[in-house]
Design a protein around this motif. Structure first.
Motif, short mmCIF file in Angstrom:
data_model
loop_
_atom_site.label_atom_id
_atom_site.label_comp_id
_atom_site.label_asym_id
_atom_site.label_seq_id
_atom_site.Cartn_x
_atom_site.Cartn_y
_atom_site.Cartn_z
N GLY A 106 0.84 -1.21 0.00
CA GLY A 106 0.00 0.00 0.00
C GLY A 106 0.87 1.25 0.00
N LEU A 107 1.96 1.20 0.77
CA LEU A 107 2.86 2.35 0.82
C LEU A 107 3.49 2.61 -0.54
CD1 LEU A 107 4.42 4.54 2.34
CD2 LEU A 107 6.09 2.79 3.01
N ALA B 30 4.17 5.93 -5.20
CA ALA B 30 4.28 6.00 -6.67
C ALA B 30 3.21 6.94 -7.22
CB ALA B 30 4.15 4.61 -7.29
N LEU B 31 1.99 6.84 -6.66
CA LEU B 31 0.91 7.72 -7.15
C LEU B 31 1.18 9.18 -6.79
CD1 LEU B 31 -2.15 5.41 -6.45
CD2 LEU B 31 -1.04 5.91 -8.65
N LYS B 32 1.97 9.40 -5.73
CA LYS B 32 2.36 10.77 -5.36
C LYS B 32 3.50 11.29 -6.24
CE LYS B 32 0.06 12.07 -1.63
NZ LYS B 32 -0.30 13.42 -1.21
N PRO C 29 3.57 -1.63 -7.28
CA PRO C 29 3.04 -3.00 -7.32
C PRO C 29 1.88 -3.06 -8.31
CG PRO C 29 3.28 -2.21 -5.05
CD PRO C 29 3.45 -1.02 -5.95
N VAL C 30 1.95 -4.02 -9.22
CA VAL C 30 0.93 -4.16 -10.26
C VAL C 30 -0.22 -5.00 -9.71
CG1 VAL C 30 0.49 -5.03 -12.59
CG2 VAL C 30 2.72 -4.03 -12.03
N SER C 31 -1.42 -4.51 -9.86
CA SER C 31 -2.57 -5.29 -9.38
C SER C 31 -2.92 -6.37 -10.39
CB SER C 31 -3.77 -4.37 -9.16
OG SER C 31 -3.51 -3.51 -8.06
N ASN C 32 -3.36 -7.52 -9.88
CA ASN C 32 -3.77 -8.60 -10.78
C ASN C 32 -5.21 -8.37 -11.24
OD1 ASN C 32 -5.45 -9.43 -8.65
ND2 ASN C 32 -3.93 -10.90 -7.89
N ARG C 33 -5.76 -9.34 -11.99
CA ARG C 33 -7.08 -9.15 -12.60
C ARG C 33 -8.19 -9.00 -11.54
NH1 ARG C 33 -6.57 -10.48 -18.19
NH2 ARG C 33 -4.79 -11.83 -18.61
N ARG C 34 -7.88 -9.45 -10.33
CA ARG C 34 -8.86 -9.28 -9.25
C ARG C 34 -8.66 -7.94 -8.53
NH1 ARG C 34 -6.72 -14.06 -8.03
NH2 ARG C 34 -5.93 -13.27 -6.06
N GLY C 35 -7.70 -7.16 -9.01
CA GLY C 35 -7.46 -5.85 -8.41
C GLY C 35 -6.57 -5.89 -7.18
N GLU C 36 -5.91 -7.04 -6.97
CA GLU C 36 -5.06 -7.17 -5.78
C GLU C 36 -3.59 -7.22 -6.16
OE1 GLU C 36 -6.59 -10.80 -4.28
OE2 GLU C 36 -8.56 -9.90 -3.88
N PHE D 80 -0.39 9.08 4.05
CA PHE D 80 -0.63 7.64 3.93
C PHE D 80 -1.33 7.17 5.20
CE2 PHE D 80 1.14 3.17 4.31
CZ PHE D 80 0.32 2.63 3.33
N ALA D 81 -2.41 6.43 5.03
CA ALA D 81 -3.30 6.17 6.17
C ALA D 81 -2.84 5.06 7.11
CB ALA D 81 -4.70 5.85 5.64
N MET D 82 -2.00 4.15 6.60
CA MET D 82 -1.64 3.01 7.44
C MET D 82 -0.45 3.33 8.33
SD MET D 82 -2.04 0.03 4.55
CE MET D 82 -2.03 -1.40 5.63
N HIS D 83 -0.33 2.56 9.41
CA HIS D 83 0.79 2.73 10.32
C HIS D 83 1.47 1.39 10.57
CE1 HIS D 83 -0.11 6.91 11.44
NE2 HIS D 83 -1.34 6.53 11.11
#
Lengths: 321, 321
Positions: free
Chosen positions: A67-68, A73-75, A82-89, A135-138
């Protein structure tokens, strides 16, 4: 640096069918990353790295790390996406291991950085700190003060076989650090392992930061201390003040250190040196038979720690007045 | 598969300045090749492999290997092309090692080939034999009949510790082979080590042949025998006739085997199995401490040899009547 897990063609094909990244043209195990197995992957759509997480990375931490990386990367930070698979994960499994596909970053890890590299690194570190702020996670730092005494307990009895007096020196230092360790400093996402292997350059510019598997929530200035230790000492053990100046100026041009961070820097450098001395010492004393990875010298960080014991003010690292 | 020699940034930069292949964007040690150190190299002009020759490759043989690869690539065979430096030479030096830069070939080494792969491999092998016919240099096979007795002498005393009766079986077989070894077969450039690791596929097509460091001048049919051994047995030791049929048909569609080659095939298969059993046995008994490479099982080839002892005619390998 080793390939710990061999991936068969069938396993790779089955795994890649869960992604939308084109047809594989080639894949090669690469000697990168001490902790994980990495393959370079070339497909009709581009170049990627396939990472298989070996046991040293806790699976429960992976959503944080992935997630980080996506957040950073989006920032606009140059780090693997990390590339998401067809299920979006982003997270899958290969050969019984948790596995991800991340984008390939060009660039060269400079083993002997110049002051110019140190300046660019300082700026990149500050950008990372700023980019991580929303970033929301800790994730607590699993290798900070509280972890050092238990780590040392694993090595204490044998420490003097590595260097005479190391056990006593470390006991005293740990007692000192426990007493003075700074609290309440400006904190957020830190990389916590930004050694030269984890920073790519193209020419004098930073082209990528990689290997976020020690990233956590801790004091920004502690990350600065880790980088001073990792980037600004020469191989003969001397501290290169020009490199320190360049790194700190680079950092401050993006994010100004607050007075309490400046004040804490010498102690944070001691703590950071302690952290790497201890993990290296434990690894040094526990090299498994047939190990593919040569352990790193703990005494390099014992010597750095000793240097920091004599530092009274961050100016001595090159911080501008 | 390991990186034996670490190349520093400075050494790499200095080396690449002698070439006209653009600016380096990244380089990574890759786990490919048991004998040499290989780096994947991405530059502004394309992708390459940097190979450093470790001590197992004789430097005096390099002009033959490099000249052969250039010859074959110019003939249109999919094999790496050694890139010449600014002085027009393909061979240079890095970190005290002879070193070359070769073009990167896409494709995947198939570890469990199907009959279709075996057919494509057979055709590729025959094309290699034809393409090599007008190559001017020669190199005797250093691992044929005359080399086997001295190799066995290094391992004979310990052979029975690996498998009961192995020493006596090998002695008898070597005596047999010395008596019947075929001479005067059609000969030319052979690859001599065309295992699955050394053949790249994209889909069902052969996209590249690599690792020419055992190539030499010897009987074409001996190369066919090496491939029957390497490609057409299952992991349980059984010979897969369908794969044998496909490989031999693929070969003959490009280059028809002559009657004397057909007749010699069972003995050549025994000899080829002996060659790999012996080199593996010597390696098996001499694993250096701290070895990065796991030795291959010599008994796999002892079992293959035993299979060939019962073969009376090349038809039993799937050769069409």
């Amino acid at each position: 640096m080793a390939v710990y897990t061999e991936v068969s063609d069938e396993e790779l094909s089955a795994f890649l069918e869960t992604y939308d990244i084109g047809t594989v043209l080639s894949y090669k195990g690469i000697a990168e990353g001490v902790e994980n197995t990495n393959y370079f992957l070339h497909t009709t759509q581009g170049s990627y790295i396939l990472t298989l997480y070996e046991k040293r990375v806790r699976e429960a931490d992976l959503p944080f790390f992935l997630g980080l990386m996506q957040h950073l990367a989006l920032k606009g930070l140059n780090c693997p996406l990390p590339v998401s698979n067809r299920r979006g994960e982003p997270l899958g499994r290969v050969s019984g291991r948790p596995a991800v596909i991340i984008t390939f970053l060009d660039g060269i890890a400079i083993r002997r950085p110049t002051a110019q590299h140190c300046g660019a690194l300082g700026a990149a570190l500050a950008k990372l700190h700023l980019a991580g702020q929303d970033f929301a996670m800790h994730r607590p730092n699993a290798l900070t003060l509280e972890a050092w005494a238990p780590l040392f307990a694993q090595a204490e009895a044998q420490a003097d076989t590595v260097s005479s007096g190391l056990a006593e020196r470390t006991r005293r230092e740990l007692a000192f650090l426990a007493e003075v360790w700074p609290r309440g400093l400006p904190a957020g996402i830190i990389h916590a392992d930004l050694f030269t292997d984890n920073v790519f350059f193209i020419g004098p510019e930073v082209s990528g930061l990689i290997d976020f598997y020690f990233a956590c929530t801790d004091a920004f200035a502690y990350d600065v201390a880790i980088c001073l230790n990792a980037w600004c000492f020469e191989t003969d053990g001397s501290f290169n003040l020009t490199k320190g100046q360049a790194m700190l100026a680079g950092y401050q041009a993006v994010r100004r250190l607050e007075p309490q961070e400046v004040e804490a820097l010498p102690v944070l450098c001691r703590g950071s040196a302690m952290r790497f001395m201890l993990t290296r010492l434990v690894d040094w004393l526990n090299v498994p038979p047939g190990a593919l990875v040569k352990p790193k010298d703990p005494l390099e960080y014992d010597r750095k720690l000793n240097f920091h014991r004599h530092v009274k003010h961050a100016r001595e690292y090159g911080l501008e007045a």
